[in-house]
Design a protein around this motif. Structure first.
Motif, PDB file in Angstrom:
ATOM      1  N   LEU A  54     -22.407   6.449  27.002  1.00  0.00           N
ATOM      2  CA  LEU A  54     -22.773   5.413  26.023  1.00  0.00           C
ATOM      3  C   LEU A  54     -21.603   4.486  25.723  1.00  0.00           C
ATOM      4  O   LEU A  54     -21.805   3.283  25.520  1.00  0.00           O
ATOM      5  CB  LEU A  54     -23.270   6.045  24.731  1.00  0.00           C
ATOM      6  CG  LEU A  54     -24.758   6.340  24.677  1.00  0.00           C
ATOM      7  CD1 LEU A  54     -25.140   6.991  23.354  1.00  0.00           C
ATOM      8  CD2 LEU A  54     -25.585   5.093  24.890  1.00  0.00           C
ATOM      9  N   LEU A  55     -20.408   5.032  25.695  1.00  0.00           N
ATOM     10  CA  LEU A  55     -19.240   4.183  25.452  1.00  0.00           C
ATOM     11  C   LEU A  55     -19.102   3.133  26.560  1.00  0.00           C
ATOM     12  O   LEU A  55     -18.787   1.977  26.284  1.00  0.00           O
ATOM     13  CB  LEU A  55     -17.968   5.027  25.349  1.00  0.00           C
ATOM     14  CG  LEU A  55     -17.859   5.840  24.068  1.00  0.00           C
ATOM     15  CD1 LEU A  55     -16.788   6.910  24.197  1.00  0.00           C
ATOM     16  CD2 LEU A  55     -17.576   4.933  22.878  1.00  0.00           C
ATOM     17  N   CYS A  56     -19.371   3.537  27.782  1.00  0.00           N
ATOM     18  CA  CYS A  56     -19.282   2.593  28.904  1.00  0.00           C
ATOM     19  C   CYS A  56     -20.495   1.665  28.979  1.00  0.00           C
ATOM     20  O   CYS A  56     -20.344   0.461  29.157  1.00  0.00           O
ATOM     21  CB  CYS A  56     -19.129   3.347  30.225  1.00  0.00           C
ATOM     22  SG  CYS A  56     -17.497   4.082  30.446  1.00  0.00           S
ATOM     23  N   THR A  60     -19.142  -0.954  25.418  1.00  0.00           N
ATOM     24  CA  THR A  60     -18.329  -1.952  26.119  1.00  0.00           C
ATOM     25  C   THR A  60     -19.039  -3.303  26.229  1.00  0.00           C
ATOM     26  O   THR A  60     -18.416  -4.335  25.966  1.00  0.00           O
ATOM     27  CB  THR A  60     -17.890  -1.437  27.496  1.00  0.00           C
ATOM     28  OG1 THR A  60     -17.074  -0.278  27.298  1.00  0.00           O
ATOM     29  CG2 THR A  60     -17.082  -2.472  28.256  1.00  0.00           C
ATOM     30  N   PRO A  61     -20.339  -3.362  26.567  1.00  0.00           N
ATOM     31  CA  PRO A  61     -21.007  -4.673  26.580  1.00  0.00           C
ATOM     32  C   PRO A  61     -21.001  -5.377  25.223  1.00  0.00           C
ATOM     33  O   PRO A  61     -20.927  -6.604  25.163  1.00  0.00           O
ATOM     34  CB  PRO A  61     -22.441  -4.341  27.020  1.00  0.00           C
ATOM     35  CG  PRO A  61     -22.293  -3.107  27.843  1.00  0.00           C
ATOM     36  CD  PRO A  61     -21.202  -2.321  27.152  1.00  0.00           C
ATOM     37  N   LEU A  62     -21.048  -4.625  24.139  1.00  0.00           N
ATOM     38  CA  LEU A  62     -20.966  -5.246  22.806  1.00  0.00           C
ATOM     39  C   LEU A  62     -19.594  -5.874  22.578  1.00  0.00           C
ATOM     40  O   LEU A  62     -19.477  -6.892  21.907  1.00  0.00           O
ATOM     41  CB  LEU A  62     -21.230  -4.204  21.717  1.00  0.00           C
ATOM     42  CG  LEU A  62     -22.636  -3.621  21.645  1.00  0.00           C
ATOM     43  CD1 LEU A  62     -22.692  -2.486  20.630  1.00  0.00           C
ATOM     44  CD2 LEU A  62     -23.642  -4.708  21.296  1.00  0.00           C
ATOM     45  N   LEU A  63     -18.564  -5.257  23.135  1.00  0.00           N
ATOM     46  CA  LEU A  63     -17.201  -5.766  22.940  1.00  0.00           C
ATOM     47  C   LEU A  63     -16.913  -6.982  23.813  1.00  0.00           C
ATOM     48  O   LEU A  63     -16.057  -7.795  23.471  1.00  0.00           O
ATOM     49  CB  LEU A  63     -16.185  -4.665  23.241  1.00  0.00           C
ATOM     50  CG  LEU A  63     -16.258  -3.433  22.341  1.00  0.00           C
ATOM     51  CD1 LEU A  63     -15.245  -2.392  22.782  1.00  0.00           C
ATOM     52  CD2 LEU A  63     -16.048  -3.819  20.888  1.00  0.00           C
ATOM     53  N   ARG A  64     -17.610  -7.116  24.916  1.00  0.00           N
ATOM     54  CA  ARG A  64     -17.354  -8.232  25.835  1.00  0.00           C
ATOM     55  C   ARG A  64     -17.571  -9.588  25.183  1.00  0.00           C
ATOM     56  O   ARG A  64     -17.005 -10.582  25.626  1.00  0.00           O
ATOM     57  CB  ARG A  64     -18.235  -8.104  27.074  1.00  0.00           C
ATOM     58  CG  ARG A  64     -17.755  -7.015  27.994  1.00  0.00           C
ATOM     59  CD  ARG A  64     -18.481  -7.041  29.327  1.00  0.00           C
ATOM     60  NE  ARG A  64     -18.002  -5.919  30.120  1.00  0.00           N
ATOM     61  CZ  ARG A  64     -18.773  -4.982  30.636  1.00  0.00           C
ATOM     62  NH1 ARG A  64     -20.084  -5.046  30.467  1.00  0.00           N
ATOM     63  NH2 ARG A  64     -18.269  -4.004  31.331  1.00  0.00           N
ATOM     64  N   TRP A 101     -13.724  -2.377  15.929  1.00  0.00           N
ATOM     65  CA  TRP A 101     -15.031  -2.355  16.586  1.00  0.00           C
ATOM     66  C   TRP A 101     -15.811  -1.091  16.270  1.00  0.00           C
ATOM     67  O   TRP A 101     -17.033  -1.120  16.198  1.00  0.00           O
ATOM     68  CB  TRP A 101     -14.878  -2.526  18.099  1.00  0.00           C
ATOM     69  CG  TRP A 101     -14.081  -1.443  18.771  1.00  0.00           C
ATOM     70  CD1 TRP A 101     -12.746  -1.476  19.067  1.00  0.00           C
ATOM     71  CD2 TRP A 101     -14.552  -0.173  19.219  1.00  0.00           C
ATOM     72  NE1 TRP A 101     -12.364  -0.300  19.671  1.00  0.00           N
ATOM     73  CE2 TRP A 101     -13.449   0.516  19.783  1.00  0.00           C
ATOM     74  CE3 TRP A 101     -15.786   0.456  19.204  1.00  0.00           C
ATOM     75  CZ2 TRP A 101     -13.563   1.799  20.317  1.00  0.00           C
ATOM     76  CZ3 TRP A 101     -15.903   1.729  19.739  1.00  0.00           C
ATOM     77  CH2 TRP A 101     -14.794   2.376  20.291  1.00  0.00           C
ATOM     78  N   GLU A 102     -15.102   0.021  16.058  1.00  0.00           N
ATOM     79  CA  GLU A 102     -15.781   1.307  15.839  1.00  0.00           C
ATOM     80  C   GLU A 102     -16.479   1.385  14.481  1.00  0.00           C
ATOM     81  O   GLU A 102     -17.292   2.282  14.263  1.00  0.00           O
ATOM     82  CB  GLU A 102     -14.792   2.472  15.998  1.00  0.00           C
ATOM     83  CG  GLU A 102     -13.749   2.575  14.929  1.00  0.00           C
ATOM     84  CD  GLU A 102     -12.568   1.623  15.071  1.00  0.00           C
ATOM     85  OE1 GLU A 102     -11.664   1.697  14.218  1.00  0.00           O
ATOM     86  OE2 GLU A 102     -12.527   0.803  16.016  1.00  0.00           O
ATOM     87  N   GLU A 103     -16.196   0.434  13.583  1.00  0.00           N
ATOM     88  CA  GLU A 103     -16.859   0.406  12.278  1.00  0.00           C
ATOM     89  C   GLU A 103     -18.086  -0.504  12.264  1.00  0.00           C
ATOM     90  O   GLU A 103     -18.772  -0.599  11.249  1.00  0.00           O
ATOM     91  CB  GLU A 103     -15.858  -0.010  11.208  1.00  0.00           C
ATOM     92  CG  GLU A 103     -14.784   1.046  11.001  1.00  0.00           C
ATOM     93  CD  GLU A 103     -13.775   0.670   9.934  1.00  0.00           C
ATOM     94  OE1 GLU A 103     -14.020  -0.300   9.170  1.00  0.00           O
ATOM     95  OE2 GLU A 103     -12.741   1.347   9.866  1.00  0.00           O
ATOM     96  N   ASN A 104     -18.377  -1.147  13.371  1.00  0.00           N
ATOM     97  CA  ASN A 104     -19.554  -1.981  13.484  1.00  0.00           C
ATOM     98  C   ASN A 104     -20.797  -1.111  13.268  1.00  0.00           C
ATOM     99  O   ASN A 104     -20.909  -0.038  13.864  1.00  0.00           O
ATOM    100  CB  ASN A 104     -19.578  -2.624  14.879  1.00  0.00           C
ATOM    101  CG  ASN A 104     -20.809  -3.469  15.112  1.00  0.00           C
ATOM    102  OD1 ASN A 104     -21.927  -2.973  15.076  1.00  0.00           O
ATOM    103  ND2 ASN A 104     -20.582  -4.743  15.376  1.00  0.00           N
ATOM    104  N   PRO A 105     -21.727  -1.524  12.406  1.00  0.00           N
ATOM    105  CA  PRO A 105     -22.914  -0.692  12.123  1.00  0.00           C
ATOM    106  C   PRO A 105     -23.723  -0.326  13.372  1.00  0.00           C
ATOM    107  O   PRO A 105     -24.229   0.792  13.476  1.00  0.00           O
ATOM    108  CB  PRO A 105     -23.742  -1.556  11.172  1.00  0.00           C
ATOM    109  CG  PRO A 105     -22.762  -2.479  10.544  1.00  0.00           C
ATOM    110  CD  PRO A 105     -21.703  -2.730  11.572  1.00  0.00           C
TER     111      PRO A 105
END
Length: 144
Positions: A54-56, A60-64, A101-105
């Motif tokens: 899930l992290l990959c 990751t697509p959300l962070l791009r 980023w890890e605090e994003n709902p």
């Protein structure tokens, strides 16, 4: 008693090079100044592989879409297989230090069913050393 395998000795002078060496001569290396954010999780029992996936595939697509995002690396400790570390690389300090980023709902919603503990977060200055283009083409790795 367990039998030993028979080892065939092959003279080293008869070997042909099958691939390029993984080491890069110092003069051919270049370094890039980056910023890194390391987030450590403790996965629920039996959920480490699912969390890594899930992290990959999802995080990751959300962070791009975020300004300055470069790449994600996901690590799992050999000694503690439930401990997963995500390192994100950024071109600027701002998202590394002030935009977690890890605090994003949405990220929390995606990852919460797989995580026992959101363990530790750290921000770093990073020097990413890479081979020059000629050498880096010989090395390939799966990147999230």
């Amino acid at each position: 008693m367990i039998s030993r395998r028979t080892v065939q000795e092959i003279p080293l002078d008869n070997l042909e090079s099958a691939e390029q060496p993984m080491t890069v001569p110092f003069e051919d290396a270049v370094a890039t100044k980056l910023n890194a954010r390391a987030v450590e999780f403790v996965a629920k029992p039996g959920k480490t592989d699912e969390l890594r996936g899930l992290l990959c595939r999802a995080v990751t697509p959300l962070l791009r879409d975020r300004t300055g995002f470069i790449r994600t690396i996901v690590l799992t400790m050999h000694e503690e297989p439930r401990r997963v570390v995500v390192i994100t690389f950024w071109s600027t300090e701002e998202p590394t230090v002030h935009d977690p980023w890890e605090e994003n709902p949405l990220v929390r919603e995606i990852l919460s069913p797989l995580i026992d503990v959101w363990s530790r977060t750290r921000a770093y200055n990073a020097d990413l050393t890479e081979a020059t283009e000629a050498h880096s083409q010989a090395i390939s790795a799966q990147v999230c």
